[in-house]
Design an enzyme around this catalytic site. Structure first.
Site, PDB file in Angstrom:
ATOM      1  CB  SER A 146      -0.813   0.007   1.302  1.00  0.00           C
ATOM      2  OG  SER A 146      -0.089   0.182   2.342  1.00  0.00           O
ATOM      3  CG  ASP A 197      -4.114  -3.142  -1.321  1.00  0.00           C
ATOM      4  OD1 ASP A 197      -4.936  -2.916  -2.028  1.00  0.00           O
ATOM      5  OD2 ASP A 197      -4.299  -3.083  -0.064  1.00  0.00           O
ATOM      6  CG  HIS A 252     -10.622  -2.006   3.469  1.00  0.00           C
ATOM      7  ND1 HIS A 252     -10.986  -1.114   2.887  1.00  0.00           N
ATOM      8  CD2 HIS A 252      -9.832  -2.752   2.664  1.00  0.00           C
ATOM      9  CE1 HIS A 252     -10.856  -1.505   1.344  1.00  0.00           C
ATOM     10  NE2 HIS A 252     -10.064  -2.404   1.346  1.00  0.00           N
ATOM     11  N   GLY A 310     -11.262  -6.574   1.436  1.00  0.00           N
ATOM     12  CA  GLY A 310     -11.876  -6.527   3.014  1.00  0.00           C
ATOM     13  C   GLY A 310     -12.208  -8.106   3.371  1.00  0.00           C
ATOM     14  CB  SER A 327      -9.319 -10.041   7.084  1.00  0.00           C
ATOM     15  OG  SER A 327      -8.185  -9.760   6.871  1.00  0.00           O
ATOM     16  CB  ILE A 330      -6.042 -11.479   3.539  1.00  0.00           C
ATOM     17  CG1 ILE A 330      -7.346 -12.127   3.026  1.00  0.00           C
ATOM     18  CG2 ILE A 330      -5.708 -11.575   5.064  1.00  0.00           C
ATOM     19  CD1 ILE A 330      -7.208 -13.488   3.175  1.00  0.00           C
ATOM     20  CG  ASP A 331      -3.140  -5.417   5.702  1.00  0.00           C
ATOM     21  OD1 ASP A 331      -2.396  -6.050   6.434  1.00  0.00           O
ATOM     22  OD2 ASP A 331      -3.279  -4.108   5.385  1.00  0.00           O
TER      23      ASP A 331
HETATM   24  P1  13P Z   1      -8.899  -6.763   5.188  1.00  0.00           P
HETATM   25  O1  13P Z   1      -8.838  -5.382   6.040  1.00  0.00           O
HETATM   26  O2  13P Z   1     -10.162  -7.637   5.237  1.00  0.00           O
HETATM   27  O3  13P Z   1      -7.633  -7.350   5.408  1.00  0.00           O
HETATM   28  O4  13P Z   1      -8.591  -6.171   3.690  1.00  0.00           O
HETATM   29  C1  13P Z   1      -7.444  -5.897   2.982  1.00  0.00           C
HETATM   30  C2  13P Z   1      -7.717  -5.214   1.862  1.00  0.00           C
HETATM   31  O5  13P Z   1      -8.816  -5.376   1.317  1.00  0.00           O
HETATM   32  C3  13P Z   1      -6.545  -4.539   1.214  1.00  0.00           C
HETATM   33  O6  13P Z   1      -6.705  -3.835  -0.077  1.00  0.00           O
HETATM   34  O1  G3H Z   2      -6.995  -1.761   2.458  1.00  0.00           O
HETATM   35  C1  G3H Z   2      -5.981  -1.047   3.067  1.00  0.00           C
HETATM   36  C2  G3H Z   2      -5.107  -2.139   3.409  1.00  0.00           C
HETATM   37  O2  G3H Z   2      -5.585  -2.799   4.574  1.00  0.00           O
HETATM   38  C3  G3H Z   2      -4.070  -1.558   3.586  1.00  0.00           C
HETATM   39  O3  G3H Z   2      -3.628  -0.784   4.667  1.00  0.00           O
HETATM   40  O4  G3H Z   2      -3.204   1.348   3.604  1.00  0.00           O
HETATM   41  O5  G3H Z   2      -2.943   0.943   6.560  1.00  0.00           O
HETATM   42  O6  G3H Z   2      -1.341  -0.095   4.593  1.00  0.00           O
HETATM   43  P1  G3H Z   2      -2.742   0.338   5.010  1.00  0.00           P
HETATM   44 ZN    ZN Z   3      -8.645  -3.134   0.045  1.00  0.00          ZN
END
Ligand code: 13P
Ligand code: G3H
Ligand code: ZN
Length: 316
Positions: A48, A81, A179, A211, A213, A254-255
């Site tokens: 990201s 991302d 998210h 989103g 996760s 998935i993050d």
């Molecule tokens: P989560 O917050 O559900 O892991 O989604 C991550 C995401 O969509 C990153 O682009």
């Molecule tokens: O969708 C967002 C991802 O979870 C990345 O999160 O922008 O905090 O790195 P971030």
């Molecule tokens: Zn996302």
């Protein structure tokens, strides 16, 4: 081996989903590559804008080049991302990324089309593919925060025109996820009807689910038992993810789950060994635990065990 996102999609489409996992540091990178190698799964590494400034974009790139050498069996793509236009152009110019996401979903339809089209033209000139977004997820991203009440599901009636006018290579659809660790705060669930309608209009076109996760409840319980305060955290049902893959959902983002594993490991480590100040002790546990999470998730996605077939298909 770094491949194009298109090559991953061609092999996966309609059969399984490719896990797209965010990284920010060396420990996440090691756990991700270990888990994908152990489960024989192709994958997408997501970076990201926030990660590029936290660890420095040059450090992340160098880490991935190193991981490619350390894990010679790994087959993966590198993806930006939730990019804004400027960050997309920076990644395109660097020629390291396999694909970029331009997220102009908060703009009007015509403005989203115009921005996405500019990025597609620049990316395609360099052989880089583009993910775009139509509709709006709830939750917080790097540059936009969307209240659950303002989230908008993708309108299937708009997708053909959007893809035709932009030339994008895959489409992130808002289908009820959000998210972060607090999904489905209202009564909504995953909208399979939207996926079905979009696929009807775009047969063979890869869709992306953000989103995704699952916010494992055991992780939440352990975090809270070790001093955390995650009340009412909730994620996507894993059975729903398995159901979405054969419907054209080819990339699953998935993050948050990785962050939860990190949080649980470190909270427990400091609770159980308050005298420790060696970062490598919990770091080592995190790498192993994150790798185990990735192995499990790749089974859910159906990407586990696909590596050798993909290698053959690529003639590599
Ligand atoms: P989560 O917050 O559900 O892991 O989604 C991550 C995401 O969509 C990153 O682009
Ligand atoms: O969708 C967002 C991802 O979870 C990345 O999160 O922008 O905090 O790195 P971030
Ligand atoms: Zn996302």
């Amino acid at each position: 081996m770094i491949v194009t996102t298109r090559q991953l999609f061609e092999h996966a489409y309609g059969k399984y989903a490719v896990g797209a996992y965010n990284i920010n540091n060396a420990e996440q990178t090691m756990g991700l590559f270990r888990g994908c190698t152990d489960s024989r799964a192709p994958f997408i590494v997501q970076i990201s804008k926030g990660a590029r400034s936290y660890t420095d974009k040059r450090m992340l790139e160098a880490m991935l080049r190193a991981a490619d050498e350390i894990f010679p069996d790994a087959i993966f793509a590198v993806h930006l991302d939730h990019g804004d236009e400027e960050t997309c152009y920076d990644c395109i110019a660097g020629s390291f990324y396999s694909s970029v996401m331009i997220d102009a979903s908060h703009e009007s339809f015509d403005e989203n089309v115009a921005i996405t089209k500019r990025v597609v033209d620049a990316a395609h000139a360099k052989g880089i593919s583009v993910e775009a977004e139509l509709g709006q997820l709830g939750g917080v991203e790097e540059h936009v925060s969307v209240a659950e009440s303002d989230a908008k599901l993708t309108d299937p009636a708009q997708v053909e025109e959007f893809v035709r006018r932009t030339g994008c290579d895959c489409l992130a659809c808002a289908i009820g996820t959000s998210h972060g660790a607090y999904k489905f705060t209202g009564s909504q669930g995953l909208h399979f009807d939207v996926i079905r309608e979009v696929q009807k209009r775009l047969p063979g076109f890869p869709l992306v689910m953000h989103g995704s996760s699952s916010v494992p409840q055991d992780e939440v319980r352990r975090i809270n038992a070790a001093g955390g305060a995650l009340k009412g955290a909730k994620g996507v049902n894993e059975a729903d993810i398995s159901k979405a893959a054969p419907m054209g959902v080819t990339k699953v983002n998935i993050d948050t789950d990785g962050r939860l594993v990190w949080c649980r490991v470190h909270r427990e480590a400091f609770r159980d060994d308050p005298a420790n100040f060696d970062l490598r002790k919990p770091g080592k546990v995190f790498i192993a635990e994150y790798a185990a999470y990735i192995v499990h998730k790749n089974k859910v996605l159906g990407s586990a065990g696909q590596l050798d077939g993909l290698r053959e298909a690529l003639g590599a």
